[in-house]
Design an enzyme around this catalytic site. Structure first.
Site, PDB file in Angstrom:
ATOM      1  CG  LEU A 214      20.239 -46.237  41.092  1.00 35.72           C
ATOM      2  CD1 LEU A 214      20.312 -45.153  42.194  1.00 35.72           C
ATOM      3  CD2 LEU A 214      20.944 -45.836  39.754  1.00 35.72           C
ATOM      4  CB  CYS A 215      21.300 -52.491  44.289  1.00 36.60           C
ATOM      5  SG  CYS A 215      19.765 -53.242  43.924  1.00 36.60           S
ATOM      6  CB  THR A 216      20.460 -54.587  39.014  1.00 34.69           C
ATOM      7  OG1 THR A 216      19.370 -54.801  40.161  1.00 34.69           O
ATOM      8  CG2 THR A 216      20.499 -55.360  37.995  1.00 34.69           C
TER       9      THR A 216
END
EC number: 6.2.1.64
Length: 454
Positions: A214-216
């Site tokens: 999700l951070c990407t």
């Protein structure tokens, strides 16, 4: 010059090639093979085949089975035709866009193959009663979903019954022929529950679905798929709080596509298209028409071999790779004798006083089952149904009654339970399994050293 006598042309039989398999002996036939016109007629008149899926592989399967002498076919698919289907799903035309795949595919094959009867079903496979699937001699799978395969595998294995020595009763075996394609790669397999590995026995053959951190997605998207998943997983929930995303709803898919376009423009990323959006969100596997044709031919041949014994069946998994040249290999996989789906079933020992309600709670707590919202059947006897509401209300009075009484006061029996099992990502999947119930204290049954978690 005298006229030459030219022999009259004898019209070739439409079943010429099929007759070579069904009307004469061969070196590779099964011991039970009985050649003759009667076999060909029985296949035509009495054998019923269900094709699940009317996409790229399903279209080929319907056509191949119809041309192989099968006349009683049914097909089920929940999707409607889209423009992107037309490059490989050859039964569909531009004017068919928006129509149910199953209905159009059935209509086109019946137009081209005289005498064949195909009944279409425009619905989800889960919407059909379990007994619907028991009406067919063979189930042919043309699916692109692991979840759908697992469900049908559970249904077919649910019909399987075992003898006292834990050998399968042959009359209860529901054969399945499964095909799958991905680009230039494909597989065909024969599943005889209780004899060959079922889908669950070899689930490890399917790689896990690709997941993006999700951070990407939120901070550093690098390709079009990242932008699409950001719109699908993050933006949808932010904008539509509490509203479930439906991948089969065109308006929902269009919203994700528009959001992905805006995200891609913000980061200067090319390549977001509507078809790619569908592929990423639905995890659609790329398909090539030639691969579909090859795998379908293998599946249709295996179906014919199962019903006729004209040759020994595949043992038991064929892989095909046409990416560089042509490569095929057959691998014999082994059954998992402790499989929860195709095995004899989980053994549970109960007191004769245990109520149906308590038993359903046990199914949810059992470490090998973890089955919630369970429906319970004993052969043709439905003990409890969770849905639809009208059936649940009808069976509700049984919940307070002893399971021993509801099962006819038998000492032991195998029952089928249908429910939902939690996955690691907190999602749920529909599943079916068998439970062998033994009642302590019933006449002729000694106490067994079997804990509820065994």
């Amino acid at each position: 010059m005298a006229d030459l006598d030219v022999p009259p042309q004898v019209p070739q039989s439409k079943t010429r090639d099929l007759d070579k398999l069904l009307l004469r002996h061969g070196n590779l036939v099964d011991p039970g093979f009985l050649p003759g016109p009667g076999l060909r007629d029985d296949i035509r008149d009495y054998v019923r085949i269900l094709v699940i899926g009317a996409g790229g592989l399903g279209c080929e399967l319907l056509k191949d089975l119809a041309l192989s002498g099968f006349r009683n076919l049914e097909v089920i698919d929940m999707d409607r035709i889209e423009v992107t289907n037309l490059n490989r799903q050859f039964l569909f035309r531009l004017e068919d866009v928006g129509k149910p795949k199953a209905e159009v595919a059935a209509k086109r094959v019946m137009e081209r193959v005289s005498g064949v009867e195909i009944v279409p079903h425009f619905s989800r496979i889960e919407d059909k009663e379990i007994e619907f699937y028991n009406d067919f001699n063979i189930i042919a799978l043309g699916l692109d979903s692991i979840e759908a395969r697992k469900y049908i595998n559970g249904v077919a294995c649910g019909f399987l019954e075992y003898n006292e020595d834990d050998t399968p009763k042959r009359e209860t075996i529901k054969p399945m022929v499964d095909g799958g394609t991905e680009g230039f790669k494909g597989h065909a397999r024969v599943i005889l529950p209780g004899v060959t590995p079922c889908f669950e026995c070899t689930i490890y053959l399917f790689p896990p679905q690709v997941k993006f951190p999700l951070c990407t997605l939120a901070e550093t998207p690098r390709n079009a798929a990242h932008c699409i998943e950001y719109a699908h997983l993050i933006q949808w929930e932010t904008v539509h709080r509490g509203k479930t995303f439906d991948p089969d709803e065109p308006e929902h898919m269009k919203w994700v596509y528009d959001e992905a376009i805006r995200r891609a423009e913000l980061f200067g990323i090319p390549g977001v298209t509507y078809s790619l959006t569908q592929g990423v969100v639905k995890n659609i596997i790329p398909a090539i028409a030639s691969t579909n044709a090859i795998i379908s031919a293998a599946c249709a041949l295996e179906t014919l071999k199962i019903v006729s014994a004209c040759s020994k069946t595949l043992v038991n998994y064929l892989t095909y790779n046409g990416g560089e040249g042509l490569y095929t290999e057959v691998t014999k996989f082994e059954r998992d004798t402790e499989c929860l789906v195709c095995g004899p079933g989980i053994l549970i020992e109960l007191d004769t006083s245990v109520t149906l309600s308590k038993f359903i709670e046990m199914l949810e707590d059992h470490p090998k089952l973890l089955l919630s919202k369970a429906s319970v059947k004993q052969g043709e006897n439905t003990l409890y149904m969770q849905a639809p509401p009208v059936l649940e209300e009808f069976h509700r009075p049984k919940l307070s009654k002893p399971l021993y009484d509801l099962m006819g006061r038998v000492q032991k029996d195998t029952i089928h339970v249908f429910g939902q099992r939690a996955l690691k990502n907190n999602e749920k999947e529909s599943c079916t399994t068998k439970v062998r119930v033994v009642f302590k204290g019933a006449d002729g049954v000694a106490d067994m050293d079997t804990a509820i978690g065994a």
